[in-house]
Design a protein around this motif. Structure first.
Motif: not given
Length: 243
Positions: A134, A136, A151, A185
């Motif tokens: 993931e 960010t 992701q 996501t």
């Protein structure tokens, strides 16, 4: 006269060399540009770098943790806007020979959320035995919080990259273009929510000037060098007259 011509030639030859040394105090840093949206429309754009503006590598702030990597300053120029990628007759995004997605309508920024932001990478296990990496993206405390989360599924049986380096090594992430093809996501409150579910595409090379330490070799100022050559020329001429 030959002495003067020789010294003049030395002067002209010396200036470009000194100029080269002076220009070497600046390094050209390259990264990648990414655009996010719901294909073929893109709504956000940012640059990813593995060096800061001082020419230093951006290192993982949590090197002791193989499952989390934090890279301050890796994201630049996070912007909201609009653009449209070029697709073929089957609706697939068209890429050039370097793997960059092509635009039908170039991205036009409407608002910049932050100049410099951070990237965090985290390896997360899933219930079916696979793992997710993931990524960010967030601004600094001054500029805001979350921008977006993307992701990538890590399948040990079908993977062509190093899982640990994909989390803890920013240069490797950039070299392998690991953000390319990831799925958004989540989106921050100031980011268009319709990017969620869309694919992130690399769309170009990002280039910026960075200031790096000057070379350790001591180089005289051009004016000082020219002055020294002028004195040497005058001395040689005087010597010839005395003879």
């Amino acid at each position: 006269m030959k002495v003067i011509q020789f010294l003049a030639a030395m002067t002209l030859a010396t200036v470009p060399v000194m100029s080269g040394f002076m220009q070497s105090a600046y390094g050209r840093e390259t990264g990648e540009t990414y655009d996010q949206g719901t294909s073929p429309t893109v709504r956000t754009e940012f640059n990813l770098f593995d060096e800061d503006r001082g020419g230093n590598l951006i290192l993982d702030l949590k090197p002791e943790n193989d499952n989390v990597g934090v890279f301050f300053g890796a994201i630049e120029n996070y912007q909201i806007g609009f653009g449209r990628l070029l697709v073929d007759e089957k609706g697939k995004v068209v890429r050039d020979s370097s793997g960059f997605a092509l635009f039908e309508i170039p991205f036009t920024p409407e608002e910049k959320l932050f100049d410099v932001g951070n990237l965090q990478a985290e390896l997360i296990p899933t219930y079916d035995g696979l793992e997710i990496i993931e990524y960010t993206i967030s601004g600094t405390k001054k500029d805001g919080s979350l921008a977006q989360i993307n992701q990538r599924i890590f399948d040990p049986c079908n993977c062509n990259f190093d899982k640990k380096r994909a989390v803890n090594d920013l240069s490797y992430i950039l070299e392998k273009s690991l953000l390319d093809g990831t799925i958004a996501t989540a989106a921050g409150p100031r980011v268009p929510q319709d990017i969620v579910g869309g694919i992130l595409y690399k769309t170009g090379v990002a280039v910026r000037r960075t200031t790096v330490p000057e070379p350790s070799v001591s180089v005289p100022e051009p004016s000082a060098t020219l002055g020294a050559l002028a004195v040497l020329s005058a001395g040689l001429l005087l010597k010839r007259k005395m003879k």
